[in-house]
Design a protein around this motif. Structure first.
Motif, PDB file in Angstrom:
ATOM      1  N   ALA A 160      84.065  12.295  39.462  1.00 55.35           N
ATOM      2  CA  ALA A 160      84.190  13.606  38.836  1.00 55.35           C
ATOM      3  C   ALA A 160      83.394  14.638  39.591  1.00 55.35           C
ATOM      4  N   ALA A 161      83.940  15.842  39.712  1.00 53.30           N
ATOM      5  CA  ALA A 161      83.235  16.971  40.298  1.00 53.30           C
ATOM      6  C   ALA A 161      83.558  18.189  39.453  1.00 53.30           C
ATOM      7  N   PRO A 162      82.768  18.427  38.393  1.00 49.64           N
ATOM      8  CA  PRO A 162      83.099  19.520  37.472  1.00 49.64           C
ATOM      9  C   PRO A 162      83.283  20.842  38.190  1.00 49.64           C
TER      10      PRO A 162
ATOM     11  N   ILE B 180     102.212  32.792  22.274  1.00 48.33           N
ATOM     12  CA  ILE B 180     103.333  33.568  22.801  1.00 48.33           C
ATOM     13  C   ILE B 180     102.816  34.619  23.782  1.00 48.33           C
ATOM     14  N   GLY B 181     101.823  35.392  23.326  1.00 48.45           N
ATOM     15  CA  GLY B 181     101.244  36.408  24.203  1.00 48.45           C
ATOM     16  C   GLY B 181     100.583  35.804  25.421  1.00 48.45           C
ATOM     17  N   SER B 182      99.920  34.655  25.228  1.00 48.98           N
ATOM     18  CA  SER B 182      99.230  34.005  26.334  1.00 48.98           C
ATOM     19  C   SER B 182     100.196  33.622  27.447  1.00 48.98           C
ATOM     20  N   TRP B 183     101.348  33.058  27.090  1.00 46.32           N
ATOM     21  CA  TRP B 183     102.317  32.650  28.113  1.00 46.32           C
ATOM     22  C   TRP B 183     103.088  33.838  28.679  1.00 46.32           C
ATOM     23  N   ARG B 184     103.284  34.865  27.898  1.00 43.74           N
ATOM     24  CA  ARG B 184     103.999  36.030  28.424  1.00 43.74           C
ATOM     25  C   ARG B 184     103.207  36.722  29.525  1.00 43.74           C
ATOM     26  N   VAL B 185     101.872  36.701  29.418  1.00 42.82           N
ATOM     27  CA  VAL B 185     101.044  37.404  30.410  1.00 42.82           C
ATOM     28  C   VAL B 185     100.256  36.416  31.268  1.00 42.82           C
ATOM     29  N   ALA B 186     100.778  35.207  31.446  1.00 42.54           N
ATOM     30  CA  ALA B 186     100.065  34.161  32.174  1.00 42.54           C
ATOM     31  C   ALA B 186      99.593  34.643  33.543  1.00 42.54           C
ATOM     32  N   ASP B 187      98.355  34.304  33.862  1.00 39.77           N
ATOM     33  CA  ASP B 187      97.705  34.755  35.093  1.00 39.77           C
ATOM     34  C   ASP B 187      97.036  33.534  35.724  1.00 39.77           C
ATOM     35  N   LYS B 188      97.615  33.002  36.811  1.00 37.14           N
ATOM     36  CA  LYS B 188      97.116  31.755  37.393  1.00 37.14           C
ATOM     37  C   LYS B 188      95.676  31.886  37.885  1.00 37.14           C
ATOM     38  N   ALA B 189      95.340  33.018  38.487  1.00 38.93           N
ATOM     39  CA  ALA B 189      93.971  33.201  38.986  1.00 38.93           C
ATOM     40  C   ALA B 189      92.974  33.184  37.838  1.00 38.93           C
ATOM     41  N   GLN B 190      93.325  33.849  36.729  1.00 37.99           N
ATOM     42  CA  GLN B 190      92.437  33.855  35.569  1.00 37.99           C
ATOM     43  C   GLN B 190      92.352  32.464  34.961  1.00 37.99           C
ATOM     44  N   GLN B 191      93.457  31.740  34.931  1.00 34.52           N
ATOM     45  CA  GLN B 191      93.438  30.376  34.407  1.00 34.52           C
ATOM     46  C   GLN B 191      92.501  29.498  35.221  1.00 34.52           C
ATOM     47  N   LEU B 192      92.542  29.619  36.531  1.00 40.50           N
ATOM     48  CA  LEU B 192      91.646  28.831  37.381  1.00 40.50           C
ATOM     49  C   LEU B 192      90.189  29.178  37.096  1.00 40.50           C
TER      50      LEU B 192
ATOM     51  N   GLU C   5      88.900  30.331  34.274  1.00 36.26           N
ATOM     52  CA  GLU C   5      88.498  29.803  32.971  1.00 36.26           C
ATOM     53  C   GLU C   5      88.380  28.282  33.005  1.00 36.26           C
ATOM     54  N   LEU C   6      89.323  27.616  33.655  1.00 32.82           N
ATOM     55  CA  LEU C   6      89.273  26.155  33.767  1.00 32.82           C
ATOM     56  C   LEU C   6      88.047  25.699  34.538  1.00 32.82           C
ATOM     57  N   THR C   7      87.702  26.418  35.599  1.00 35.67           N
ATOM     58  CA  THR C   7      86.509  26.068  36.371  1.00 35.67           C
ATOM     59  C   THR C   7      85.256  26.205  35.526  1.00 35.67           C
ATOM     60  N   ASP C   8      85.173  27.279  34.744  1.00 33.86           N
ATOM     61  CA  ASP C   8      84.010  27.454  33.866  1.00 33.86           C
ATOM     62  C   ASP C   8      83.942  26.339  32.822  1.00 33.86           C
ATOM     63  N   MET C   9      85.088  25.947  32.253  1.00 33.19           N
ATOM     64  CA  MET C   9      85.081  24.880  31.249  1.00 33.19           C
ATOM     65  C   MET C   9      84.711  23.545  31.869  1.00 33.19           C
ATOM     66  N   ALA C  10      85.139  23.313  33.109  1.00 32.22           N
ATOM     67  CA  ALA C  10      84.733  22.091  33.806  1.00 32.22           C
ATOM     68  C   ALA C  10      83.228  22.081  34.052  1.00 32.22           C
ATOM     69  N   ARG C  11      82.666  23.235  34.398  1.00 31.06           N
ATOM     70  CA  ARG C  11      81.218  23.333  34.594  1.00 31.06           C
ATOM     71  C   ARG C  11      80.471  23.087  33.290  1.00 31.06           C
ATOM     72  N   LEU C  12      81.111  23.393  32.196  1.00 33.00           N
ATOM     73  CA  LEU C  12      80.507  23.116  30.895  1.00 33.00           C
ATOM     74  C   LEU C  12      80.423  21.613  30.635  1.00 33.00           C
ATOM     75  N   GLY C  13      81.296  20.829  31.313  1.00 31.03           N
ATOM     76  CA  GLY C  13      81.289  19.382  31.143  1.00 31.03           C
ATOM     77  C   GLY C  13      82.558  18.841  30.525  1.00 31.03           C
TER      78      GLY C  13
ATOM     79  N   TYR D  17      98.993  23.790  35.280  1.00 25.02           N
ATOM     80  CA  TYR D  17      98.592  22.431  35.644  1.00 25.02           C
ATOM     81  C   TYR D  17      97.967  22.410  37.046  1.00 25.02           C
ATOM     82  N   ASP D  18      98.507  23.218  37.961  1.00 32.47           N
ATOM     83  CA  ASP D  18      97.923  23.303  39.304  1.00 32.47           C
ATOM     84  C   ASP D  18      96.486  23.804  39.233  1.00 32.47           C
ATOM     85  N   ALA D  19      96.265  24.829  38.409  1.00 26.47           N
ATOM     86  CA  ALA D  19      94.913  25.377  38.266  1.00 26.47           C
ATOM     87  C   ALA D  19      93.983  24.333  37.665  1.00 26.47           C
ATOM     88  N   ALA D  20      94.470  23.580  36.688  1.00 26.48           N
ATOM     89  CA  ALA D  20      93.658  22.528  36.088  1.00 26.48           C
ATOM     90  C   ALA D  20      93.290  21.474  37.119  1.00 26.48           C
TER      91      ALA D  20
END
Length: 581
Positions: free
Chosen positions: A22-24, A57-69, A71-79, A107-110
């Protein structure tokens, strides 16, 4: 969160590796055990900078891959190692392949962040979808498919088509974890008997080994869908630790040996604090993974009281809570070196916290009710009383500790209080709140007391009166149990109830060798509690500790790494010798 929503509406009217260092926040993914006991998840609704995101619905309509990455990186750092995210058939129905592209982007961002995804396919929580244009419903949480479509045979065919499209797009992705077939499905009717089995069959026809579950609002329902899923899941919300233990025992008894995951828990703003939840849920419901609600602070209807991390600043709402999550990861062998800064009002993504005061958990809420003084209610405190009491009765409901007549009486008194508040009638409001508390406190005392925190001692007739409640502070234990200070300030001396949670068979006083010493600066009243093999706590004996004496304590039970002691706000000092750990 179906049960929670229902109450609020009433009030307003070790296993082998399964997935394979693992590498958070850095791309490597932690192997998930076959029994799912190391699932450390976060529920997640991806955001979009500058735009409010209030539902999937709103989340998927305005999906932003860079923002997802980000947020996912921050959550991974959380553990965290898994995110549970709501999909949206509504968006797929309009955007088709475009939605699937957004899904794979997520999924790519995750994968880049070193995380896995549990995708929720259908949702039973929220308001009914528009029959003509659900795609436009970007405010408020919208259930899908909703009551009418759920019972429609033509819709089932379309739902299966959506499921096939999603599974084909994600089943072989390296970030894939599994599918939650239906978040908080309604009752035991068509959704359980027909819809969910059909969705499960659709998935297994494509991927027989797919990891599947259904996220039930109450543990009592997991048996309804157990035959169709690979593991069972439930949501033990409530203001008592007993809620978690009750749900865990119930779910395990209905799981027929399948893994059990708590895939929603934690509501910081109404008395189920992250700090307390993490100190408890990772230990007592043994053999279960968990997913906190939720990872990123979002402008949905629960955003003021839930969420760890700001979506723009990357700062945390509560640094102690974030550190507690990181500590759980480290205890499972995953390094979490990232140090989060704490949110301030100056940050662009700051969202005010509420409605209960920051730092409160169930113990503070209970203490306020069992030490209530007649006439103390003030109109300005109504938002906190309203939600706190709603959650208190949600807790009773989960534990099956209230009868319909009691709920009716509670509703009537709360209605009076609400109307008095609306008209600014302070005297009537205070009187109505006195009635509400008078019917709530005895239930706490007689049916829902939490012996680990020793809440009920606050209302015992032998307990000192005219004292101000002290904020409770958790001290980490070596075996991950919790020591709680449940006390009152009463100069010049201080009386504090201390609950020591020990392993079965362990003794607190005395202990051979006396490696650790408890220094007492004032008279202490210690409640020694012991845990049985199931994690149930019972009070064994009260012990008085007097000032000036060093008491030996169970060295393996108490650990406070990196510090020589803890100073309570009233000046009482617990001094642990750190050299023995």
């Amino acid at each position: 969160m179906r049960l929670i929503g229902t109450i609020l509406v009433i009030l307003s009217c070790l296993g082998a590796t399964k997935l394979g260092s693992a590498a958070p926040g850095g791309g490597g993914k932690e192997p998930i055990r076959a029994d799912l006991t190391n699932v450390r998840g976060l529920n997640w609704l991806p955001t979009r900078p500058g735009l409010p995101v209030s539902n999937p619905i709103g989340s998927w309509r305005v999906a932003d891959k860079a923002q997802q990455l980000r947020e996912l990186t921050d959550m991974a750092r959380l553990g965290a190692n898994v995110v549970r995210v709501w999909g949206s058939m509504v968006v797929w129905e309009v955007e088709g392949a475009g939605y699937l592209t957004k899904l794979v982007d997520l999924y790519d961002a995750a994968d880049l962040a070193g995380m896995r995804v549990e995708l929720i396919l259908f949702d039973g929580f929220g308001i009914e979808p528009s029959p003509t244009n659900a795609y436009a419903q970007t405010a408020g949480w919208v259930k899908y498919p909703g009551t009418q479509k759920l019972a429609s045979k033509p819709f089932l065919a379309q739902a299966r088509a959506y499921t096939r499209a999603v599974v084909l797009a994600t089943r072989n992705h390296p970030a894939h974890f599994g599918y939650d077939l239906f978040n908080e499905p309604p009752g035991s009717g068509h959704a359980i008997k027909t819809f969910i089995p059909a969705i499960a069959q659709t998935i297994y026809a494509i991927d027989p080994a797919a990891e599947t579950t259904v996220g039930h609002a109450v543990a009592q329902d997991v048996g309804l869908t157990e035959p169709f899923v690979k593991h069972v899941s439930f949501h033990p919300y409530g203001q008592f630790r007993k809620n978690v233990l009750f749900g865990a025992k119930t779910a395990r008894s209905l799981a027929k040996g399948k893994p059990v995951v708590i895939n929603e828990i934690g509501y910081e703003g109404v008395g189920q604090s992250y700090l307390d939840t993490l100190a408890y849920v990772s230990v007592v419901p043994k053999g279960m993974g968990f997913m906190i609600f939720d990872g990123i602070v979002t402008s949905h209807q629960f955003g003021s009281g839930t969420g760890f991390i700001g979506p723009i600043s990357g700062k945390v709402r509560s640094r102690p809570a974030a550190e507690a999550f990181q500590r759980v990861a480290r205890n499972q062998g995953i390094p979490t070196p990232h140090a989060f800064a704490e949110w301030t009002t100056a940050d662009p993504d700051y969202l005010p916290f509420g409605p209960v005061p920051r730092g409160w958990d169930h113990a503070e809420v209970v203490t306020e009710l069992v030490t209530w003084r007649p006439g103390q209610a003030r109109l300005a405190d109504w938002p906190r009383y309203n939600v706190t009491l709603a959650w208190m009765w949600v807790s009773f409901g989960y534990l099956q500790e209230v009868q319909p007549a009691e709920l009716t009486a509670f509703y009537a008194a709360m209605t009076t209080a609400r109307r008095a508040h609306a008209h600014g009638a302070q005297k009537l409001f205070a009187s109505a709140m006195d009635r509400v508390v008078a019917m709530t406190a005895p239930i706490i005392e007689q049916r829902s007391s939490d012996s680990l925190v020793v809440n009920r001692y606050g209302a015992a007739s032998s307990f000192p009166t005219n004292q101000v409640p002290m904020r409770l502070t958790a001290i980490e234990l070596r075996d991950h149990r919790v020591v709680r200070l449940v006390g009152r300030d009463a100069p010049p001396n201080t009386t504090v109830h201390v609950a020591f949670g020990l392993r079965a068979g362990a003794a607190m006083l005395p202990v051979r060798g006396g490696h650790a010493q408890l220094h007492v600066d004032a008279l202490f009243h210690v409640i020694v509690a012991q845990a049985d093999a199931n994690g149930d706590f019972s009070v064994l004996v009260p012990v008085e500790l007097r000032a000036g004496i060093k008491y030996p304590v169970f060295a393996q039970a108490i650990a406070f790494p990196g510090s020589s002691g803890f100073s309570a706000s009233n000046g009482v000092h617990l001094d642990f010798d750190p050299t023995v750990f």
